[in-house]
Design a protein around this motif. Structure first.
Motif, PDB file in Angstrom:
ATOM      1  N   ARG A 170       0.854  -1.169   0.000  1.00  0.00           N
ATOM      2  CA  ARG A 170       0.000   0.000   0.000  1.00  0.00           C
ATOM      3  C   ARG A 170       0.901   1.233   0.000  1.00  0.00           C
ATOM      4  O   ARG A 170       2.125   1.140   0.131  1.00  0.00           O
ATOM      5  N   LEU A 171       0.317   2.404  -0.143  1.00  0.00           N
ATOM      6  CA  LEU A 171       1.089   3.635  -0.290  1.00  0.00           C
ATOM      7  C   LEU A 171       2.100   3.824   0.835  1.00  0.00           C
ATOM      8  O   LEU A 171       3.252   4.182   0.588  1.00  0.00           O
ATOM      9  N   ARG A 172       1.712   3.592   2.070  1.00  0.00           N
ATOM     10  CA  ARG A 172       2.629   3.789   3.203  1.00  0.00           C
ATOM     11  C   ARG A 172       3.864   2.899   3.063  1.00  0.00           C
ATOM     12  O   ARG A 172       4.979   3.325   3.309  1.00  0.00           O
ATOM     13  N   MET A 208       6.069   4.326   0.339  1.00  0.00           N
ATOM     14  CA  MET A 208       6.761   5.505   0.859  1.00  0.00           C
ATOM     15  C   MET A 208       7.922   5.088   1.766  1.00  0.00           C
ATOM     16  O   MET A 208       9.020   5.648   1.683  1.00  0.00           O
ATOM     17  N   GLY A 213       7.640  10.873  -0.804  1.00  0.00           N
ATOM     18  CA  GLY A 213       6.287  11.200  -0.402  1.00  0.00           C
ATOM     19  C   GLY A 213       5.289  10.820  -1.480  1.00  0.00           C
ATOM     20  O   GLY A 213       5.649  10.478  -2.611  1.00  0.00           O
ATOM     21  N   ARG A 214       4.025  10.915  -1.126  1.00  0.00           N
ATOM     22  CA  ARG A 214       2.937  10.543  -2.027  1.00  0.00           C
ATOM     23  C   ARG A 214       2.997  11.279  -3.363  1.00  0.00           C
ATOM     24  O   ARG A 214       2.908  10.666  -4.428  1.00  0.00           O
ATOM     25  N   TYR A 257       3.563   9.564  -7.185  1.00  0.00           N
ATOM     26  CA  TYR A 257       2.590   9.686  -8.276  1.00  0.00           C
ATOM     27  C   TYR A 257       3.174  10.447  -9.471  1.00  0.00           C
ATOM     28  O   TYR A 257       2.853  10.142 -10.619  1.00  0.00           O
TER      29      TYR A 257
END
Length: 71
Positions: A17-19, A22, A28-29, A33
């Protein structure tokens, strides 16, 4: 007695997942992206109605390349 399962002998493939992405990259997000938009980072995959995830194998391979390691 049965033979050991192959499940434990191979690298596990997971959905990050994103976390986790990262944490793995230090980015960072917004930058993750942006790199995806440029085609410079593995694309996220839709895993639910409102959820995306990344292949752990793809992210880990990308990190290895950035660190100059052979995949």
């Amino acid at each position: 007695m049965s033979a050991p399962s192959n499940r434990f002998n191979r690298a596990e493939r997971r959905i990050y997942r994103l976390r986790q992405v990262m944490d793995a990259t230090g980015f960072g997000r917004a930058w993750i992206y942006e790199l995806m938009k440029r085609g410079d980072f593995p694309k996220a995959h839709k895993i639910g109605t409102r959820a995306v995830g990344w292949s752990s194998a793809e992210v880990d391979a990308w990190v290895a390349v950035q660190l100059g390691e052979k995949c």
